[in-house]
Design an enzyme around this catalytic site. Structure first.
Site, mmCIF file in Angstrom:
data_model
loop_
_atom_site.group_PDB
_atom_site.id
_atom_site.type_symbol
_atom_site.label_atom_id
_atom_site.label_comp_id
_atom_site.label_asym_id
_atom_site.label_seq_id
_atom_site.Cartn_x
_atom_site.Cartn_y
_atom_site.Cartn_z
ATOM 1 N N GLY A 1 0.826 -1.218 0.000
ATOM 2 C CA GLY A 1 0.000 0.000 0.000
ATOM 3 C C GLY A 1 0.850 1.255 0.000
ATOM 4 C CB ALA A 2 4.236 1.836 -1.194
ATOM 5 C CB SER A 3 -0.195 3.909 -4.329
ATOM 6 O OG SER A 3 -1.343 3.683 -3.535
ATOM 7 N NE ARG A 4 -5.146 5.968 -0.788
ATOM 8 C CZ ARG A 4 -5.893 5.051 -1.401
ATOM 9 N NH1 ARG A 4 -5.778 4.865 -2.699
ATOM 10 N NH2 ARG A 4 -6.768 4.342 -0.712
ATOM 11 C CB SER B 1 -5.845 1.369 13.855
ATOM 12 O OG SER B 1 -6.609 2.472 14.285
ATOM 13 C CE1 TYR C 1 -8.746 0.102 9.483
ATOM 14 C CE2 TYR C 1 -9.161 1.137 11.614
ATOM 15 C CZ TYR C 1 -8.373 0.992 10.494
ATOM 16 O OH TYR C 1 -7.217 1.726 10.364
ATOM 17 C CB ALA D 1 -12.772 -7.545 14.452
ATOM 18 C CE LYS E 1 -5.738 -1.500 10.474
ATOM 19 N NZ LYS E 1 -4.579 -1.658 9.581
ATOM 20 C CB ILE F 1 -2.224 9.514 10.341
ATOM 21 C CG1 ILE F 1 -1.771 8.713 11.573
ATOM 22 C CG2 ILE F 1 -1.027 9.989 9.504
ATOM 23 C CD1 ILE F 1 -0.884 9.421 12.561
HETATM 24 P P1 NAD Z 1 -4.974 5.054 2.491
HETATM 25 O O1 NAD Z 1 -6.376 4.661 2.211
HETATM 26 O O2 NAD Z 1 -4.513 6.427 2.156
HETATM 27 O O3 NAD Z 1 -3.972 4.002 1.817
HETATM 28 C C1 NAD Z 1 -4.195 2.605 1.914
HETATM 29 C C2 NAD Z 1 -3.240 1.884 0.997
HETATM 30 O O4 NAD Z 1 -3.610 0.499 0.996
HETATM 31 C C3 NAD Z 1 -3.329 2.381 -0.438
HETATM 32 O O5 NAD Z 1 -2.024 2.432 -0.975
HETATM 33 C C4 NAD Z 1 -4.163 1.305 -1.127
HETATM 34 O O6 NAD Z 1 -3.866 1.153 -2.497
HETATM 35 C C5 NAD Z 1 -3.734 0.068 -0.352
HETATM 36 N N1 NAD Z 1 -4.708 -1.008 -0.469
HETATM 37 C C6 NAD Z 1 -6.049 -0.965 -0.201
HETATM 38 N N2 NAD Z 1 -6.609 -2.159 -0.482
HETATM 39 C C7 NAD Z 1 -5.626 -2.966 -0.944
HETATM 40 C C8 NAD Z 1 -5.584 -4.310 -1.405
HETATM 41 N N3 NAD Z 1 -6.673 -5.092 -1.461
HETATM 42 N N4 NAD Z 1 -4.392 -4.802 -1.816
HETATM 43 C C9 NAD Z 1 -3.284 -4.055 -1.760
HETATM 44 N N5 NAD Z 1 -3.247 -2.777 -1.343
HETATM 45 C C10 NAD Z 1 -4.407 -2.239 -0.927
HETATM 46 O O7 NAD Z 1 -4.748 4.740 4.028
HETATM 47 P P2 NAD Z 1 -3.688 5.286 5.090
HETATM 48 O O8 NAD Z 1 -4.391 6.236 5.956
HETATM 49 O O9 NAD Z 1 -2.390 5.639 4.473
HETATM 50 O O10 NAD Z 1 -3.538 3.935 5.956
HETATM 51 C C11 NAD Z 1 -2.441 3.059 5.854
HETATM 52 C C12 NAD Z 1 -2.535 2.067 6.994
HETATM 53 O O11 NAD Z 1 -2.539 2.766 8.234
HETATM 54 C C13 NAD Z 1 -3.823 1.225 6.975
HETATM 55 O O12 NAD Z 1 -3.520 -0.095 7.395
HETATM 56 C C14 NAD Z 1 -4.709 1.919 7.989
HETATM 57 O O13 NAD Z 1 -5.634 1.035 8.549
HETATM 58 C C15 NAD Z 1 -3.660 2.376 8.999
HETATM 59 N N6 NAD Z 1 -4.093 3.486 9.842
HETATM 60 C C16 NAD Z 1 -4.380 4.716 9.318
HETATM 61 C C17 NAD Z 1 -4.759 5.742 10.169
HETATM 62 C C18 NAD Z 1 -5.076 7.142 9.686
HETATM 63 O O14 NAD Z 1 -5.461 7.987 10.515
HETATM 64 N N7 NAD Z 1 -4.930 7.452 8.411
HETATM 65 C C19 NAD Z 1 -4.849 5.514 11.535
HETATM 66 C C20 NAD Z 1 -4.553 4.259 12.034
HETATM 67 C C21 NAD Z 1 -4.167 3.252 11.179
#
Ligand code: NAD
Length: 242
Positions: A11-14, A136, A149, A151, A153, A182
């Protein structure tokens, strides 16, 4: 062959994953995953000679198998794996459709099994490895509307502790990171009122940045963190203290 160790970041695209990939590319050759070829090309452009993007869906076993085959052919198998990819499908449980439950658990939790198992084999052979699983803050706090979600995590944190005990003798550490609130696309979906309500509960009184999470991951995969395993490190501005 690249002299640097290889780090796989899902999930490194964003968002958080992109920041982790960029930070780890200072020390590792980073393979960052995206769900599309276009996303993978963007990752390759961003990482330059210190990494590459590949397309892979963690909810699809065939896609994971084929990505690992390509990785083994073109680069080393990863010594570092950061399981960052994750999704939300929020709803109150009484309204939650089976698809909303199953897709979140299949991506966030079953995806971990699909990604970790093949990488573990090569880490055990080389007797060095670092796994970091992105959980999370809600895994410990709970959150209404996110039973699926939460469950998944909480499962990730339990998995982290169990696997840490299985592979410690092979010099492999397994840890989790639990980000709080975040600034990413995931939180951009929240209303202004929800954001204000959340900020009022955060002692540091602001949202965190993806780069603050990335630095914590960089520490856990470093040589300096070699005596830390089975922990969940909070990066949450004090929102939850355990
Ligand atoms: P985001 O939605 O911006 O990015 C999620 C990434 O996961 C994307 O790159 C997407 O392409 C990838 N992804 C989604 N489904 C996929 C699949 N089936 N196969 C492969 N890749 C897949 O989310 P983010 O906020 O950057 O979150 C990243 C991680 O951090 C997640 O695990 C999220 O649960 C966790 N998280 C985020 C927050 C927050 O506040 N943003 C807080 C706690 C935990």
């Amino acid at each position: 062959m690249n002299p640097r160790k290889t780090a796989l970041v899902t999930g490194a695209s964003r968002g958080i994953g992109r920041a982790i990939a960029q930070r780890l590319a200072e020390e590792f050759f980073v393979v960052g995953t995206a769900t599309t070829d276009t996303g993978a090309a963007t990752i390759s452009d961003a990482l330059g000679e210190n990494g590459t993007g590949i397309a892979m869906r963690i909810d699809d076993q065939a896609s994971v198998d084929s990505a690992y085959e390509r990785m083994a052919d073109r680069f080393d198998m990863p010594s570092v794996v950061v399981n960052n990819a994750g999704i939300t499908r929020d709803n109150l449980l009484l309204r939650m459709k089976a698809e909303e439950w199953l897709s979140v658990v299949d991506t966030n939790l079953n995806g971990l099994y699909r990604i970790v198992k093949p990488a573990l084999r090569s880490m055990i052979k080389s007797r060095w490895g670092r796994l970091v699983n992105v959980s999370s803050v809600v895994a410990q706090m709970g959150n209404p509307g996110q039973s699926n979600y939460v469950a998944s995590k909480a499962g990730i944190e339990g998995f982290t502790r169990a696997l840490a005990q299985e592979v410690a003798s092979r010099n492999i550490t397994v840890n989790a990171i639990a980000p709080g609130f975040i600034e990413t696309d995931m939180t951009a979906e929240l209303s202004a009122a929800q954001v204000e309500q959340m900020l009022a509960r955060i002692p540091l009184n602001r949202m965190g940045t993806p780069s603050e999470v990335a630095h914590a991951v960089a520490f856990l995969v470093s040589e300096q963190a070699s005596y830390i395993t089975g922990v969940t490190l909070s990066v949450n501005g004090g929102l939850h203290m355990s």
